[in-house]
Design an enzyme around this catalytic site. Sequence first.
Site, mmCIF file in Angstrom:
data_model
loop_
_atom_site.group_PDB
_atom_site.id
_atom_site.type_symbol
_atom_site.label_atom_id
_atom_site.label_comp_id
_atom_site.label_asym_id
_atom_site.label_seq_id
_atom_site.Cartn_x
_atom_site.Cartn_y
_atom_site.Cartn_z
ATOM 1 N N LYS A 201 0.603 -1.211 -0.066
ATOM 2 C CA LYS A 201 0.044 -0.044 0.029
ATOM 3 C C LYS A 201 0.733 1.104 0.079
ATOM 4 C CE LYS A 201 -4.313 -1.745 1.190
ATOM 5 N NZ LYS A 201 -5.347 -1.936 2.286
ATOM 6 N N ARG A 235 -3.892 -10.101 4.702
ATOM 7 C CA ARG A 235 -4.599 -9.991 3.203
ATOM 8 C C ARG A 235 -3.497 -9.301 2.422
ATOM 9 N NH1 ARG A 235 -6.482 -6.692 -0.701
ATOM 10 N NH2 ARG A 235 -8.075 -7.386 -1.873
HETATM 11 N N1 HH2 Z 1 -7.521 -3.599 0.476
HETATM 12 C C1 HH2 Z 1 -7.774 -3.517 -0.758
HETATM 13 C C2 HH2 Z 1 -8.799 -4.164 -1.195
HETATM 14 N N2 HH2 Z 1 -9.831 -4.660 -0.373
HETATM 15 N N3 HH2 Z 1 -10.324 -5.817 1.599
HETATM 16 C C3 HH2 Z 1 -10.092 -5.768 3.071
HETATM 17 N N4 HH2 Z 1 -10.805 -6.322 3.729
HETATM 18 N N5 HH2 Z 1 -8.778 -5.095 3.501
HETATM 19 C C4 HH2 Z 1 -8.010 -4.228 3.049
HETATM 20 O O1 HH2 Z 1 -7.322 -3.844 3.258
HETATM 21 C C5 HH2 Z 1 -8.287 -4.300 1.372
HETATM 22 C C6 HH2 Z 1 -9.601 -5.016 0.864
HETATM 23 C C7 HH2 Z 1 -7.082 -2.763 -1.875
HETATM 24 O O2 HH2 Z 1 -5.872 -3.680 -2.274
HETATM 25 P P1 HH2 Z 1 -5.992 -4.500 -3.946
HETATM 26 O O3 HH2 Z 1 -7.294 -5.358 -3.740
HETATM 27 O O4 HH2 Z 1 -4.848 -4.961 -4.175
HETATM 28 O O5 HH2 Z 1 -6.265 -3.106 -4.736
HETATM 29 P P2 HH2 Z 1 -7.533 -2.608 -5.631
HETATM 30 O O6 HH2 Z 1 -8.486 -2.120 -4.383
HETATM 31 O O7 HH2 Z 1 -7.106 -1.666 -6.453
HETATM 32 O O8 HH2 Z 1 -8.082 -3.816 -6.277
#
Ligand code: HH2
Length: 256
Positions: A201, A235
């Site tokens: 992040k 995660r």
């Molecule tokens: N972070 C992201 C997405 N979903 N869900 C939970 N429970 N906790 C988190 O910290 C979280 C989440 C963001 O990360 P990522 O899925 O890699 O990116 P994007 O939202 O751009 O797809």
Amino acid sequence: MGVVNITPDSFSDGGRFLDPDAAVSHARQLAAEGADILDVGGESTRPGAVPVSEQQELERLLPVLQRLQDLKIPVSVDTRRPAVMKAVLAAGASMINDVQALNEPYALEAVAATGCAVCLMHMKGQPATMQQEPRYDDVLREVKVFLKEVVRKARFAGIGQDRIVVDPGFGFGKTAAHNMTLLRRLNELSDLPIVAGLSRKSTLGKLTGRPVQERLAGSLALALLALERGARILRVHDVKETRDVIAVWQAYKNEP
Ligand code: HH2
């Protein structure tokens, strides 16, 4: 919990797994590397992300879910839409990870009767604008009160406590300083199992000056700190490396 983003625009791996074949093989690789849960998403929630339509989200998710049914580990779906929740649960998902903590109308109803697990996350604002100068009087207190309230609502809707995990939502309407306060005091947030999503992040960009492709070391450091502060689910995008961190931490904890 290994992340599988079937999106063109996710902040760290957007576009890499948009093709169903690529998403399925990535999911299988994360499972082979030791993930206990896969978290599959069809819509980016990164800061500034533009929402996709329900139909588009389902078109991304369903073909992949259908091809993961033989996996021995639970599949979680990262979604905010009740109709998507219903469809993916019918297609074999066993957990709903909602960055809006089931606050869309009918989201609680969509999951309550199914028996699936839920992850309730704190977010301040909406992805499009949430990182524009987020402010709190007391970030720990606000997140803690929020999580308590969404757990109460979920319980009231008939979701048993053993189905619920909570997440402070690192980076969702939070500065690097807010994230560090929440991490330092993670164990105070809830008695329920806590999910920590810190992997790659932008806080790591702030702390290390590294672009998103070069944040593995920082992500592993945060994973270890989250474990020490009581996180039960990490995660992450890099399962193999995070498994090593967990192995080292477990050996350290078990020292007589
Ligand atoms: N972070 C992201 C997405 N979903 N869900 C939970 N429970 N906790 C988190 O910290 C979280 C989440 C963001 O990360 P990522 O899925 O890699 O990116 P994007 O939202 O751009 O797809």
